[in-house]
Design a protein around this motif. Structure first.
Motif, PDB file in Angstrom:
ATOM      1  N   ARG A 103       8.421   6.922   2.769  1.00  0.00           N
ATOM      2  CA  ARG A 103       8.923   8.270   2.788  1.00  0.00           C
ATOM      3  C   ARG A 103       8.246   9.375   2.014  1.00  0.00           C
ATOM      4  O   ARG A 103       8.014  10.352   2.548  1.00  0.00           O
ATOM      5  N   HIS A 104       8.338   8.900   0.938  1.00  0.00           N
ATOM      6  CA  HIS A 104       7.651  10.020   0.033  1.00  0.00           C
ATOM      7  C   HIS A 104       6.184  10.194   0.268  1.00  0.00           C
ATOM      8  O   HIS A 104       5.666  11.523   0.257  1.00  0.00           O
ATOM      9  N   VAL A 105       5.379   9.251   0.948  1.00  0.00           N
ATOM     10  CA  VAL A 105       4.009   9.375   1.310  1.00  0.00           C
ATOM     11  C   VAL A 105       3.992  10.641   2.582  1.00  0.00           C
ATOM     12  O   VAL A 105       3.347  11.353   2.701  1.00  0.00           O
ATOM     13  N   ILE A 106       4.842  10.000   3.364  1.00  0.00           N
ATOM     14  CA  ILE A 106       4.880  10.684   4.762  1.00  0.00           C
ATOM     15  C   ILE A 106       5.385  12.158   4.593  1.00  0.00           C
ATOM     16  O   ILE A 106       4.547  13.253   4.977  1.00  0.00           O
ATOM     17  N   GLU A 107       6.350  12.585   3.818  1.00  0.00           N
ATOM     18  CA  GLU A 107       6.890  13.863   3.463  1.00  0.00           C
ATOM     19  C   GLU A 107       5.945  14.612   2.709  1.00  0.00           C
ATOM     20  O   GLU A 107       5.900  15.879   2.543  1.00  0.00           O
ATOM     21  N   ASN A 108       4.699  14.207   1.946  1.00  0.00           N
ATOM     22  CA  ASN A 108       3.883  14.849   1.249  1.00  0.00           C
ATOM     23  C   ASN A 108       2.593  15.374   2.043  1.00  0.00           C
ATOM     24  O   ASN A 108       1.775  15.735   1.461  1.00  0.00           O
ATOM     25  N   ILE A 109       2.473  14.778   3.122  1.00  0.00           N
ATOM     26  CA  ILE A 109       1.459  15.071   4.110  1.00  0.00           C
ATOM     27  C   ILE A 109       1.591  16.452   4.713  1.00  0.00           C
ATOM     28  O   ILE A 109       2.410  16.688   5.218  1.00  0.00           O
ATOM     29  N   PRO A 110       0.691  17.378   4.405  1.00  0.00           N
ATOM     30  CA  PRO A 110       0.611  18.646   4.831  1.00  0.00           C
ATOM     31  C   PRO A 110       1.034  18.649   6.607  1.00  0.00           C
ATOM     32  O   PRO A 110       0.286  18.028   7.058  1.00  0.00           O
ATOM     33  N   GLY A 111       1.907  19.651   6.847  1.00  0.00           N
ATOM     34  CA  GLY A 111       1.956  19.658   8.177  1.00  0.00           C
ATOM     35  C   GLY A 111       3.066  18.917   8.929  1.00  0.00           C
ATOM     36  O   GLY A 111       3.641  19.177  10.033  1.00  0.00           O
ATOM     37  N   VAL A 112       3.658  17.833   8.452  1.00  0.00           N
ATOM     38  CA  VAL A 112       4.481  16.831   8.796  1.00  0.00           C
ATOM     39  C   VAL A 112       5.773  17.468   8.857  1.00  0.00           C
ATOM     40  O   VAL A 112       6.215  17.976   7.885  1.00  0.00           O
ATOM     41  N   HIS A 129       0.778  -1.174  -0.002  1.00  0.00           N
ATOM     42  CA  HIS A 129       0.080  -0.236   0.046  1.00  0.00           C
ATOM     43  C   HIS A 129       0.672   1.188   0.024  1.00  0.00           C
ATOM     44  O   HIS A 129       0.400   2.131  -0.429  1.00  0.00           O
ATOM     45  N   SER A 130       2.099   1.203   0.355  1.00  0.00           N
ATOM     46  CA  SER A 130       2.805   2.309   0.407  1.00  0.00           C
ATOM     47  C   SER A 130       3.292   2.559  -1.161  1.00  0.00           C
ATOM     48  O   SER A 130       3.422   3.870  -1.552  1.00  0.00           O
ATOM     49  N   GLN A 131       3.270   1.844  -1.953  1.00  0.00           N
ATOM     50  CA  GLN A 131       3.582   2.003  -3.393  1.00  0.00           C
ATOM     51  C   GLN A 131       2.270   2.616  -4.040  1.00  0.00           C
ATOM     52  O   GLN A 131       2.386   3.423  -4.918  1.00  0.00           O
ATOM     53  N   LEU A 132       1.229   2.181  -3.495  1.00  0.00           N
ATOM     54  CA  LEU A 132      -0.115   2.457  -4.334  1.00  0.00           C
ATOM     55  C   LEU A 132      -0.226   4.021  -4.007  1.00  0.00           C
ATOM     56  O   LEU A 132      -0.747   4.807  -4.460  1.00  0.00           O
ATOM     57  N   LEU A 133      -0.041   4.255  -2.530  1.00  0.00           N
ATOM     58  CA  LEU A 133      -0.172   5.737  -1.889  1.00  0.00           C
ATOM     59  C   LEU A 133       0.844   6.434  -2.650  1.00  0.00           C
ATOM     60  O   LEU A 133       0.314   7.790  -3.043  1.00  0.00           O
ATOM     61  N   SER A 134       2.020   6.314  -2.773  1.00  0.00           N
ATOM     62  CA  SER A 134       3.001   7.016  -3.583  1.00  0.00           C
ATOM     63  C   SER A 134       2.440   7.363  -4.583  1.00  0.00           C
ATOM     64  O   SER A 134       2.761   8.618  -5.237  1.00  0.00           O
ATOM     65  N   LEU A 193      -2.411   8.113   8.608  1.00  0.00           N
ATOM     66  CA  LEU A 193      -1.759   9.469   8.563  1.00  0.00           C
ATOM     67  C   LEU A 193      -2.575  10.021   7.251  1.00  0.00           C
ATOM     68  O   LEU A 193      -2.860  11.315   7.102  1.00  0.00           O
ATOM     69  N   VAL A 194      -2.549   9.367   6.230  1.00  0.00           N
ATOM     70  CA  VAL A 194      -3.117   9.906   4.879  1.00  0.00           C
ATOM     71  C   VAL A 194      -4.515  10.090   5.014  1.00  0.00           C
ATOM     72  O   VAL A 194      -4.889  11.152   4.578  1.00  0.00           O
TER      73      VAL A 194
END
Length: 377
Positions: A281-290, A239-244, A369-370
């Motif tokens: 990491r790409h997913v986390i870094e693109n979440i606003p405010g993080v 799912h990290s690949q899908l979300l990315s 988080l997403v």
């Protein structure tokens, strides 16, 4: 017995071992239970006698594969240990808790001794379609045993449904027909049961003409990607690949923010075994405010949480590695320790409580988080 030893020596190329000790030195369990893969391999190869280590050493192995990825001869000590487990299983010499987990997989299709009729309780009120109801390309969300039955893991599965619905991505699940992927069964050395699961799952995928699969569990991802010979689908994703990919396609419309300092724990079966490091990491870094921060030990150096290889059903005395991991997160100032694995979620979430960090540190899956950021603040 001697023939069995010769077969093991040849299969695992034990005579190629140069006794450098990198496997033992890098093993996260070597200090806790004195697990010494180098010594075990050498004894069996040199004396041609079957030498099986003490119970808590053999079953203490988490199958994280640190030994394998660091071996300069490209051998796989972890595979050798799994073979030794298989010998004990054939002899009926297996810890009771692991025996019960395997029996539950055989009877109920999951290791948690829960009935098959309860497998969809996680989706109550969500109206999740069965894969047979999906038109066009059939994307299967293989939920997995732990997200299906564990109350904490269920929140991750529900978050994924919320995310996919928000972008209008069509998908389906197998519902009560879903079986265990068998990854931990394989890691415990029960080769016969694993083969049954693999064959039945592949037939089920064929029956419903599944085109692509994604899962929120790295262990399921690893099984489908590396252990399922004969699986014919166009795409297998964690799912990290899908979300990315959804982020790269600008399909996720964040309406809220996650105002927190977030560190990420690399799951062994996602990172070390499948080299998926960047997408989470790409997913986390693109979440606003993080505010994203790294732990000291990351990627191939990540510290195992002790959840793999059957360790969810077998406790080893001593301080848990997961407690050390949450301490590392606190030390770098993290408010949230993000994970991408239901086993890591369970072990680290529990460790945060037992180590006294429940008020300081939250453990959350990247899907949670997403989903939180998709909702208005």
């Amino acid at each position: 017995m001697a023939v069995g030893v010769e077969e093991l020596i040849e299969r695992h190329e034990l005579m190629e071992c140069i006794q450098c000790g990198v496997c033992t030195g890098g093993c996260p369990m070597s200090i806790k239970v004195k697990l010494n893969p180098r010594q075990i391999m050498r004894f069996n190869a040199l004396f041609r006698e079957l030498e099986i280590p003490p119970e808590e050493q053999l079953w203490g192995c988490t199958t994280c594969a640190t030994c394998e990825i660091r071996c300069p001869k490209e051998l796989s000590p972890v595979s050798f240990l799994i073979s030794l487990r298989g010998i004990l299983i054939e002899q009926g010499k297996i810890p009771t808790t692991l025996r019960d987990a395997l029996e539950s997989v055989y009877v109920h299709g999951n290791p948690w001794t829960r009935g098959r009729e309860k497998r969809m309780e996680w989706a109550e009120g969500l109206n999740v379609p069965h894969i047979s109801e999906v038109s066009g390309e059939r994307l299967l969300y293989f939920v997995g045993c732990t997200p299906s039955y564990d109350t904490r893991g269920q929140l991750v599965a529900r978050s994924m449904v919320e995310i996919l619905n928000s972008v209008g991505l069509s998908f389906g699940v197998l519902g009560k027909e879903e079986n265990c992927c068998g990854n931990e069964v394989y890691g415990m050395g029960e080769e016969g049961l694993f083969e049954e699961l693999r064959e039945s799952n592949i037939e089920l995928f064929k029956k419903y003409k599944v085109d692509a699969i994604f899962t929120t569990c790295p262990h399921g991802y690893n099984a489908f990607k590396n252990l399922y010979e004969g699986l014919e689908v166009s795409l297998i994703q964690h799912h990290s690949q899908l979300l990315s990919s959804l982020i790269d396609q600008d399909k996720l419309q964040f309406k809220g923010r996650v105002e927190a300092t977030v560190a990420y724990h690399d799951p062994c079966f996602l990172g070390k075994r499948n080299s998926i490091f960047d997408e989470p990491r790409h997913v986390i870094e693109n979440i606003p405010g993080v505010n994203f921060v790294e732990l000291d030990r990351i990627r191939t150096r990540s510290l195992c949480c002790e959840g793999g290889g059957g360790r969810m059903w077998y406790e080893v005395p001593g301080r848990r590695l997961a407690e050390i991991r949450v301490e590392e997160a606190v030390e770098v100032g993290a408010d949230i320790l993000a994970v991408a694995c239901p086993f890591c979620l369970a072990t680290l979430d529990d460790a945060a409580k037992t180590a006294g960090y429940e008020e300081k540190l939250r453990v959350m899956d990247i899907a949670e988080l997403v989903a939180q950021a998709l909702r208005p603040s």
